[in-house]
Design a protein around this motif. Structure first.
Motif, PDB file in Angstrom:
ATOM      1  N   ALA A 122       3.433  -2.615 -13.253  1.00 33.72           N
ATOM      2  CA  ALA A 122       4.382  -3.547 -12.651  1.00 33.72           C
ATOM      3  C   ALA A 122       5.046  -4.365 -13.747  1.00 33.72           C
ATOM      4  N   PRO A 123       6.310  -4.723 -13.587  1.00 36.95           N
ATOM      5  CA  PRO A 123       6.984  -5.562 -14.582  1.00 36.95           C
ATOM      6  C   PRO A 123       6.251  -6.884 -14.776  1.00 36.95           C
ATOM      7  N   ASP A 124       6.237  -7.380 -16.021  1.00 37.50           N
ATOM      8  CA  ASP A 124       5.556  -8.643 -16.309  1.00 37.50           C
ATOM      9  C   ASP A 124       6.055  -9.766 -15.416  1.00 37.50           C
ATOM     10  N   GLU A 125       7.363  -9.832 -15.195  1.00 38.85           N
ATOM     11  CA  GLU A 125       7.932 -10.910 -14.388  1.00 38.85           C
ATOM     12  C   GLU A 125       7.323 -10.933 -12.996  1.00 38.85           C
ATOM     13  N   LEU A 126       7.148  -9.748 -12.418  1.00 39.80           N
ATOM     14  CA  LEU A 126       6.551  -9.659 -11.089  1.00 39.80           C
ATOM     15  C   LEU A 126       5.094 -10.109 -11.120  1.00 39.80           C
ATOM     16  N   MET A 127       4.358  -9.673 -12.144  1.00 38.94           N
ATOM     17  CA  MET A 127       2.940 -10.031 -12.253  1.00 38.94           C
ATOM     18  C   MET A 127       2.767 -11.532 -12.484  1.00 38.94           C
ATOM     19  N   ILE A 128       3.677 -12.129 -13.250  1.00 39.40           N
ATOM     20  CA  ILE A 128       3.596 -13.561 -13.528  1.00 39.40           C
ATOM     21  C   ILE A 128       3.831 -14.362 -12.251  1.00 39.40           C
ATOM     22  N   ASN A 129       4.670 -13.859 -11.373  1.00 38.45           N
ATOM     23  CA  ASN A 129       5.016 -14.581 -10.152  1.00 38.45           C
ATOM     24  C   ASN A 129       4.160 -14.205  -8.956  1.00 38.45           C
ATOM     25  N   THR A 130       3.144 -13.370  -9.168  1.00 38.09           N
ATOM     26  CA  THR A 130       2.243 -12.969  -8.091  1.00 38.09           C
ATOM     27  C   THR A 130       0.927 -13.731  -8.211  1.00 38.09           C
ATOM     28  N   ILE A 131       0.527 -14.385  -7.138  1.00 38.11           N
ATOM     29  CA  ILE A 131      -0.691 -15.192  -7.130  1.00 38.11           C
ATOM     30  C   ILE A 131      -1.884 -14.316  -6.760  1.00 38.11           C
ATOM     31  N   THR A 132      -2.975 -14.484  -7.498  1.00 39.72           N
ATOM     32  CA  THR A 132      -4.180 -13.712  -7.221  1.00 39.72           C
ATOM     33  C   THR A 132      -5.391 -14.612  -7.505  1.00 39.72           C
ATOM     34  N   THR A 133      -6.546 -14.021  -7.806  1.00 43.68           N
ATOM     35  CA  THR A 133      -7.733 -14.820  -8.062  1.00 43.68           C
ATOM     36  C   THR A 133      -7.631 -15.525  -9.417  1.00 43.68           C
ATOM     37  N   THR A 134      -8.313 -16.656  -9.525  1.00 46.52           N
ATOM     38  CA  THR A 134      -8.262 -17.450 -10.751  1.00 46.52           C
ATOM     39  C   THR A 134      -9.081 -16.797 -11.861  1.00 46.52           C
ATOM     40  N   ARG A 135      -8.498 -16.799 -13.060  1.00 46.83           N
ATOM     41  CA  ARG A 135      -9.199 -16.326 -14.247  1.00 46.83           C
ATOM     42  C   ARG A 135      -9.144 -17.392 -15.334  1.00 46.83           C
ATOM     43  N   TYR A 136     -10.087 -17.297 -16.260  1.00 50.50           N
ATOM     44  CA  TYR A 136     -10.167 -18.251 -17.362  1.00 50.50           C
ATOM     45  C   TYR A 136      -9.690 -17.589 -18.639  1.00 50.50           C
ATOM     46  N   ILE A 137      -8.831 -18.309 -19.367  1.00 48.97           N
ATOM     47  CA  ILE A 137      -8.152 -17.706 -20.515  1.00 48.97           C
ATOM     48  C   ILE A 137      -8.308 -18.581 -21.745  1.00 48.97           C
ATOM     49  N   PHE A 138      -8.748 -17.958 -22.828  1.00 42.93           N
ATOM     50  CA  PHE A 138      -8.752 -18.624 -24.133  1.00 42.93           C
ATOM     51  C   PHE A 138      -7.497 -18.210 -24.892  1.00 42.93           C
ATOM     52  N   VAL A 139      -6.807 -19.194 -25.469  1.00 37.48           N
ATOM     53  CA  VAL A 139      -5.623 -18.933 -26.283  1.00 37.48           C
ATOM     54  C   VAL A 139      -5.822 -19.632 -27.623  1.00 37.48           C
ATOM     55  N   GLY A 140      -5.782 -18.859 -28.698  1.00 36.76           N
ATOM     56  CA  GLY A 140      -5.976 -19.434 -30.021  1.00 36.76           C
ATOM     57  C   GLY A 140      -4.837 -19.084 -30.959  1.00 36.76           C
ATOM     58  N   GLU A 141      -4.450 -20.072 -31.776  1.00 35.67           N
ATOM     59  CA  GLU A 141      -3.445 -19.819 -32.803  1.00 35.67           C
ATOM     60  C   GLU A 141      -4.158 -19.370 -34.076  1.00 35.67           C
ATOM     61  N   LEU A 142      -3.783 -18.189 -34.574  1.00 40.46           N
ATOM     62  CA  LEU A 142      -4.400 -17.627 -35.764  1.00 40.46           C
ATOM     63  C   LEU A 142      -3.820 -18.244 -37.027  1.00 40.46           C
ATOM     64  N   LYS A 143      -4.528 -18.077 -38.122  1.00 35.65           N
ATOM     65  CA  LYS A 143      -4.089 -18.659 -39.388  1.00 35.65           C
ATOM     66  C   LYS A 143      -2.725 -18.139 -39.828  1.00 35.65           C
ATOM     67  N   ASP A 144      -2.391 -16.913 -39.443  1.00 32.81           N
ATOM     68  CA  ASP A 144      -1.097 -16.341 -39.828  1.00 32.81           C
ATOM     69  C   ASP A 144       0.018 -16.721 -38.858  1.00 32.81           C
ATOM     70  N   GLY A 145      -0.297 -17.590 -37.886  1.00 30.33           N
ATOM     71  CA  GLY A 145       0.693 -18.025 -36.916  1.00 30.33           C
ATOM     72  C   GLY A 145       0.729 -17.206 -35.648  1.00 30.33           C
ATOM     73  N   GLY A 146      -0.005 -16.102 -35.605  1.00 33.36           N
ATOM     74  CA  GLY A 146      -0.062 -15.265 -34.418  1.00 33.36           C
ATOM     75  C   GLY A 146      -0.910 -15.902 -33.324  1.00 33.36           C
ATOM     76  N   ILE A 147      -0.870 -15.291 -32.152  1.00 33.82           N
ATOM     77  CA  ILE A 147      -1.619 -15.789 -30.996  1.00 33.82           C
ATOM     78  C   ILE A 147      -2.651 -14.751 -30.577  1.00 33.82           C
ATOM     79  N   GLY A 148      -3.880 -15.224 -30.393  1.00 33.88           N
ATOM     80  CA  GLY A 148      -4.934 -14.377 -29.847  1.00 33.88           C
ATOM     81  C   GLY A 148      -5.315 -14.861 -28.468  1.00 33.88           C
ATOM     82  N   MET A 149      -5.485 -13.948 -27.514  1.00 29.75           N
ATOM     83  CA  MET A 149      -5.758 -14.323 -26.131  1.00 29.75           C
ATOM     84  C   MET A 149      -6.928 -13.514 -25.589  1.00 29.75           C
TER      85      MET A 149
END
Length: 224
Positions: A122-149
């Motif tokens: 499914a397109p990301d936009e559709l998935m972002i706008n679809t409500i489902t069960t709650t999940r827990y997400i860790f988001v970290g900024e890496l030393k090189d500026g990238g994002i780890g999730m």
């Protein structure tokens, strides 16, 4: 649109006549609420007196989790009908989407332009706008500026919270709770693991998310 049993039965009849010469008996049809797959084909199997595997009690389920255009449900229904065709004819494929499946899929796509695929995306936009069960997400900024999730298993949230707090790969760390279906695309991790995500995409994924904080053994909404 969201599919109903009647809609699926009608589309089954239509594609049975169009693609399979009307030779497939109508199976049981069901609905489910899965976010990770748009359709499933279930079956039982046994061996006959000659040792050949026979498939029986075949039924098809279609997910009502996502509100999709009819075209996407049509693709899903025909995808499951190919599985049903293989099972009904007791054909032995070399994997769930093996040579027989792919040959039949290519035949139908070439002949009817159906656009059937191996995996539902499914397109990301559709998935972002679809409500489902709650999940827990860790988001970290890496030393090189990238994002780890990491999408974290509920049963491992404290353990992984401690791990990421000490992990020196990250210069910034945040935790969120989100009920958006986009996070269903990722397995709930029980061990340390993260995916590299573009910063702009991560920001879109976090639409509607609630930032969390931890106080001892309590995880709660972070005070802004």
């Amino acid at each position: 649109m969201l599919p109903t049993i009647k809609f699926i039965q009608e589309r089954f009849d239509y594609f049975n006549a169009l693609c399979f010469g009307g030779k497939l008996p109508k199976p049981r049809i069901g609905l489910n609420n899965r976010a990770t797959s748009a359709g499933l084909t279930h079956y039982k199997k046994k061996k006959d007196i000659f040792g050949k595997t026979k498939f029986y009690d075949i039924w098809i389920e279609i997910s009502t989790r996502l509100d999709l255009p009819q075209e996407e449900f049509d693709k899903t229904i025909v995808h499951e009908m190919i599985h049903y065709y293989i099972l009904h004819n007791h054909l032995q494929d070399d994997s769930p989407h093996g040579r027989i499946f792919r040959t039949k899929m290519k035949e139908l796509n070439d002949k009817f332009g159906l656009g059937i695929g191996i995996k539902f995306n499914a397109p990301d936009e559709l998935m972002i706008n679809t409500i489902t069960t709650t999940r827990y997400i860790f988001v970290g900024e890496l030393k090189d500026g990238g994002i780890g999730m990491t999408v974290v298993s509920r049963t491992r949230i404290f353990e992984l919270w401690d791990f990421f707090a000490k992990c020196d790969l990250f210069v910034k760390r945040r935790w969120y709770a989100s009920n958006r279906a986009i996070f269903q695309k990722y397995p709930a991790a029980q061990k340390p693991k993260f995916y590299h995500i573009e910063a702009d995409k991560m920001q879109e994924y976090l639409t509607g998310a609630v930032e969390l904080e931890r106080k001892g053994n309590v995880i709660q909404r972070k005070n802004q």
